[in-house]
Design a protein around this motif. Sequence first.
Motif, mmCIF file in Angstrom:
data_model
loop_
_atom_site.group_PDB
_atom_site.id
_atom_site.type_symbol
_atom_site.label_atom_id
_atom_site.label_comp_id
_atom_site.label_asym_id
_atom_site.label_seq_id
_atom_site.Cartn_x
_atom_site.Cartn_y
_atom_site.Cartn_z
ATOM 1 N N LYS A 136 -9.103 -6.417 11.011
ATOM 2 C CA LYS A 136 -7.930 -5.561 11.075
ATOM 3 C C LYS A 136 -6.644 -6.371 10.911
ATOM 4 C CE LYS A 136 -6.417 -1.645 13.904
ATOM 5 N NZ LYS A 136 -6.623 -0.941 15.177
ATOM 6 N N ASP B 70 -14.365 -5.570 14.155
ATOM 7 C CA ASP B 70 -13.728 -4.792 13.101
ATOM 8 C C ASP B 70 -12.515 -5.553 12.586
ATOM 9 O OD1 ASP B 70 -12.108 -1.580 12.843
ATOM 10 O OD2 ASP B 70 -13.317 -2.721 11.416
ATOM 11 N N THR C 148 -2.613 -5.643 11.675
ATOM 12 C CA THR C 148 -1.708 -4.708 12.342
ATOM 13 C C THR C 148 -0.270 -5.046 11.997
ATOM 14 O OG1 THR C 148 -1.664 -6.107 14.320
ATOM 15 C CG2 THR C 148 -3.301 -4.343 14.257
ATOM 16 N N GLN D 273 -3.347 -10.479 12.609
ATOM 17 C CA GLN D 273 -4.701 -10.304 12.055
ATOM 18 C C GLN D 273 -5.697 -10.974 12.991
ATOM 19 O OE1 GLN D 273 -6.567 -13.061 10.482
ATOM 20 N NE2 GLN D 273 -4.929 -14.568 10.128
#
Lengths: 112, 113
Positions: free
Chosen positions: A3, A1, A5, A25
Amino acid sequence: DMKVTQMPRYLIKRMGENVLLECGQDMSHETMYWYRQDPGLGLQLIYISYDVDSNSEGDIPKGYRVSRKKREHFSLILDSAKTNQTSVYFCASSPGTYYEQYFGPGTRLTVL
Amino acid sequence: QQQVRQSPQSLTVWEGETAILNCSYEDSTFNYFPWYQQFPGEGPALLISIRSVSDKKEDGRFTIFFNKREKKLSLHITDSQPGDSATYFCAASTTGGNNKLTFGQGTVLSVIP
């Protein structure tokens, strides 16, 4: 997934204090960005990083500096924060031009 | 100088109507135009994009119309749903533009049930 943050999500600082905003990332993207978002102004680019230790000023770099020592991590530093730096800060990453920029959830910074 | 401009600043439509969001730009070298959707408390996310070689891009209920001569584009959201209520940003970039996007100031869309 895939993502991006950001830490912390909320931060309150006093004028003159130093501020460190962190971004990560997990997509091995070369390019990373820092933006600030203010009402009515959209997203303004502060800094862009093309890879480790390859950073370039964006449209509003004054009062900010960045650090990228690992591809997956990009930091925004405010030395001696000012009240006009109160804003929501977004980090993003991208494989390059014509490709999607993936944004983090943002950090709401208040400088009192 | 605002390179990318959006109008209106805010827009309210009834559920089922078509919402039309407008965007114009200054720099004729811009050739890639993504639209981002942002919900409160979240970061923007890519919704749909178009390159300047096309004049229309469709993805479900979302369509971009692009007029290169007039440097204008618009996002049409047909059969608007309350879940479409968000802020929409038009952005632009250029080949060789150092991976930079220039964002408009956004349009806040509210869809009333």
